[in-house]
Motif scaffolding. Structure first.
Motif, short mmCIF file in Angstrom:
data_model
loop_
_atom_site.label_atom_id
_atom_site.label_comp_id
_atom_site.label_asym_id
_atom_site.label_seq_id
_atom_site.Cartn_x
_atom_site.Cartn_y
_atom_site.Cartn_z
N LEU A 1 0.82 -1.21 0.00
CA LEU A 1 0.00 0.00 0.00
C LEU A 1 0.86 1.27 0.00
O LEU A 1 0.43 2.32 -0.50
CB LEU A 1 -0.93 0.00 1.23
N LEU A 2 2.07 1.16 0.54
CA LEU A 2 2.98 2.30 0.56
C LEU A 2 3.31 2.74 -0.87
O LEU A 2 3.64 3.91 -1.11
CB LEU A 2 4.27 1.94 1.30
N GLY A 3 3.20 1.83 -1.82
CA GLY A 3 3.46 2.17 -3.21
C GLY A 3 2.55 3.23 -3.76
O GLY A 3 2.91 3.96 -4.70
N VAL B 1 12.35 -1.39 10.50
CA VAL B 1 12.54 -0.17 9.72
C VAL B 1 11.33 0.75 9.87
O VAL B 1 11.47 1.95 10.13
CB VAL B 1 12.79 -0.50 8.23
N VAL B 2 10.14 0.18 9.72
CA VAL B 2 8.91 0.97 9.85
C VAL B 2 8.79 1.55 11.25
O VAL B 2 8.47 2.73 11.43
CB VAL B 2 7.68 0.10 9.51
N ALA B 3 9.06 0.71 12.25
CA ALA B 3 8.95 1.16 13.63
C ALA B 3 9.97 2.25 13.94
O ALA B 3 9.64 3.29 14.54
CB ALA B 3 9.13 -0.02 14.59
N GLY B 4 11.22 2.03 13.55
CA GLY B 4 12.26 3.01 13.83
C GLY B 4 12.00 4.35 13.15
O GLY B 4 12.15 5.41 13.76
N ALA B 5 11.59 4.29 11.88
CA ALA B 5 11.29 5.53 11.15
C ALA B 5 10.09 6.24 11.75
O ALA B 5 10.04 7.47 11.80
CB ALA B 5 11.06 5.22 9.68
N SER B 6 9.11 5.47 12.21
CA SER B 6 7.90 6.06 12.80
C SER B 6 8.22 6.80 14.09
O SER B 6 7.48 7.72 14.47
CB SER B 6 6.86 4.97 13.07
N VAL C 1 9.34 7.38 7.14
CA VAL C 1 9.02 5.99 6.80
C VAL C 1 9.16 5.75 5.31
O VAL C 1 9.72 4.74 4.87
CB VAL C 1 7.59 5.63 7.26
N GLN C 2 8.67 6.67 4.52
CA GLN C 2 8.69 6.53 3.06
C GLN C 2 10.12 6.35 2.55
O GLN C 2 10.40 5.42 1.79
CB GLN C 2 8.04 7.74 2.42
N ALA D 1 -5.24 4.26 1.02
CA ALA D 1 -4.03 3.45 1.14
C ALA D 1 -3.23 3.85 2.37
O ALA D 1 -2.72 2.99 3.10
CB ALA D 1 -3.18 3.59 -0.11
N HIS D 2 -3.13 5.16 2.61
CA HIS D 2 -2.39 5.64 3.78
C HIS D 2 -3.07 5.21 5.07
O HIS D 2 -2.41 4.78 6.03
CB HIS D 2 -2.28 7.16 3.73
N PHE D 3 -4.40 5.31 5.11
CA PHE D 3 -5.16 4.91 6.30
C PHE D 3 -4.96 3.43 6.61
O PHE D 3 -4.64 3.05 7.74
CB PHE D 3 -6.64 5.23 6.10
N LEU D 4 -5.16 2.59 5.59
CA LEU D 4 -5.01 1.14 5.79
C LEU D 4 -3.57 0.77 6.13
O LEU D 4 -3.31 -0.05 7.01
CB LEU D 4 -5.45 0.40 4.53
N SER D 5 -2.62 1.40 5.44
CA SER D 5 -1.22 1.10 5.68
C SER D 5 -0.82 1.43 7.12
O SER D 5 -0.10 0.67 7.77
CB SER D 5 -0.34 1.89 4.70
N THR D 6 -1.32 2.56 7.61
CA THR D 6 -1.00 2.97 8.98
C THR D 6 -1.54 1.97 10.01
O THR D 6 -0.85 1.60 10.96
CB THR D 6 -1.58 4.36 9.27
N TRP D 7 -2.78 1.52 9.80
CA TRP D 7 -3.37 0.58 10.74
C TRP D 7 -2.73 -0.80 10.64
O TRP D 7 -2.50 -1.47 11.65
CB TRP D 7 -4.88 0.50 10.54
N PHE D 8 -2.45 -1.24 9.42
CA PHE D 8 -1.75 -2.51 9.26
C PHE D 8 -0.39 -2.45 9.94
O PHE D 8 0.04 -3.39 10.61
CB PHE D 8 -1.55 -2.82 7.77
N GLU D 9 0.29 -1.33 9.75
CA GLU D 9 1.63 -1.13 10.33
C GLU D 9 1.58 -1.17 11.85
O GLU D 9 2.36 -1.87 12.49
CB GLU D 9 2.18 0.22 9.85
N THR D 10 0.65 -0.43 12.45
CA THR D 10 0.55 -0.38 13.91
C THR D 10 0.19 -1.74 14.49
O THR D 10 0.74 -2.17 15.51
CB THR D 10 -0.50 0.66 14.35
N THR D 11 -0.72 -2.45 13.82
CA THR D 11 -1.11 -3.79 14.27
C THR D 11 0.07 -4.75 14.17
O THR D 11 0.31 -5.57 15.07
CB THR D 11 -2.28 -4.32 13.43
N ALA D 12 0.82 -4.65 13.08
CA ALA D 12 1.99 -5.51 12.91
C ALA D 12 3.06 -5.23 13.96
O ALA D 12 3.68 -6.16 14.50
CB ALA D 12 2.58 -5.31 11.51
N LEU D 13 3.25 -3.97 14.29
CA LEU D 13 4.25 -3.61 15.30
C LEU D 13 3.83 -4.12 16.68
O LEU D 13 4.67 -4.56 17.47
CB LEU D 13 4.46 -2.10 15.33
#
Length: 337
Positions: free
Chosen positions: A74-76, A196-201, A208-209, A282-294
């Motif tokens: 989704l980041l794409g 990487v996602v967590a550290g950049a966040s 992050v991008q 895409a940004h909304f879903l990506s953010t929630w997927f990212e937070t859940t994954a972390l």
């Protein structure tokens, strides 16, 4: 996915989502920390105290891996070739230099700390490319046993967690206003995509991008790294049959699907003007997927396993991490990307 498989992942997935929601809520009270940081810290605390039940493992593993992969794809929608071009020639050189230095130094340090060649190669690939995924690709090629693979995966995850919590502070200290350099430091050094996602966040969502672009360049080179270690394994093979078996196994490791997906979406986004709603969703879903994954990464981080590995493992990991960090900072200071 079958009904049985869905039932297996629901408990852990539900817990990961719950921790993510709690983290997002707490981020409103502590905006400086941010939802990503709170999610992984909450996960570590809860996963090592209250939620250690085996029934949760399938769901947290799904959340850690699949949701994060979806997030990368989704980041794409937020990246174009024009964004990638901002990395420049020096950005590509930085990735090549970092991977080369990490592989050579990790193999040398492995010998110095009395680790066998197979463990040193897995450690080198895991740190140079993409953590557990790279180790999983390299292990069959060099015929490492499961115990060796598990030990190195544990060590790489420990090192990545330590660096994930320290590199953001180094990035903001050395490059306070340079988002690209901050992204290079994190994306060019941290082991897994999640780290990487967590550290950049921890710095800013804009980092992050860029961090993911540097990370994806490393992941694309996974095929090259596996090929190098294949040659090294062949050099020490005792028979042509063993070499053939190694060669046969190595061919099974293509570029990860989510990297291909990211590139396809990025190409689409570069040549076709998509509705603005696409990027917003895409940004909304990506953010929630990212937070859940972390949150899931934190829940799966077993601190007891790290303690069991002993001081030799810790010194090896910290030495490799020190080389990575110093090399990255020196390069970025002397040759800014």
């Amino acid at each position: 996915m079958t009904k049985t498989e869905i039932q297996k992942i629901l408990p852990g997935l539900g817990l990961s989502v719950g921790v993510a929601i709690l983290a997002k809520s707490l981020a409103l009270l502590f905006p400086t920390l941010g939802g990503a940081t709170i999610a992984i810290l909450l996960g570590i605390v809860l996963g090592n105290t209250v939620f250690k039940q085996p029934i949760l493992q399938a769901g947290t593993k799904f959340s850690e891996s699949r949701l994060l992969e979806y997030s990368v794809v989704l980041l794409g929608f937020t990246v174009t070739f024009q964004t990638i071009a901002q990395l420049g020639v020096r950005g590509f050189i930085f990735v090549f230099v970092m991977m080369t230095v990490v592989i050579i130094s990790t193999l040398y340090l492995g010998g110095a700390f009395k680790f066998n060649r197979k463990m040193s190669m897995m450690m080198a690939g895991g740190n140079a490319v993409c953590g557990s995924s790279a180790i999983g690709a390299i292990a069959p090629a060099i015929k490492a046993d499961d115990q060796e693979k598990g030990q190195i995966i544990t060590l790489v995850n420990l090192l990545g967690t330590i660096m994930m919590l320290t590199l953001p502070f180094l990035g903001t200290s050395f490059f306070p206003k340079d988002v690209l350099a901050q992204g290079a430091l994190i994306g060019g050094t941290l082991q897994s995509v999640g780290q990487v996602v967590a550290g950049a966040s921890l710095i800013d969502p804009s980092v992050v991008q860029y961090a993911m672009l540097f990370k994806i360049l490393r992941i694309i080179l996974l095929v090259v790294v596996v090929a190098i270690f294949e040659k090294m394994a062949q050099a020490t093979a005792t028979s042509h049959a063993t070499e053939a078996k190694i060669k046969k196994r190595t061919k099974k490791f293509p570029i990860p699907w989510y990297v291909t997906g990211f590139l396809i979406v990025c190409i689409l986004n570069s040549f076709i003007t998509l509705p603005s709603s696409f990027e917003a969703v895409a940004h909304f879903l990506s953010t929630w997927f990212e937070t859940t994954a972390l949150a899931a990464i934190g829940l799966r981080l077993d601190l007891r396993r790290f303690i069991k590995e002993g001081p030799r493992f810790l010194f090896y990991g910290l030495s490799v991490g020190g080389v990575q960090t110093v090399t990255a900072l020196l390069f970025l200071v002397v040759f800014p990307v």
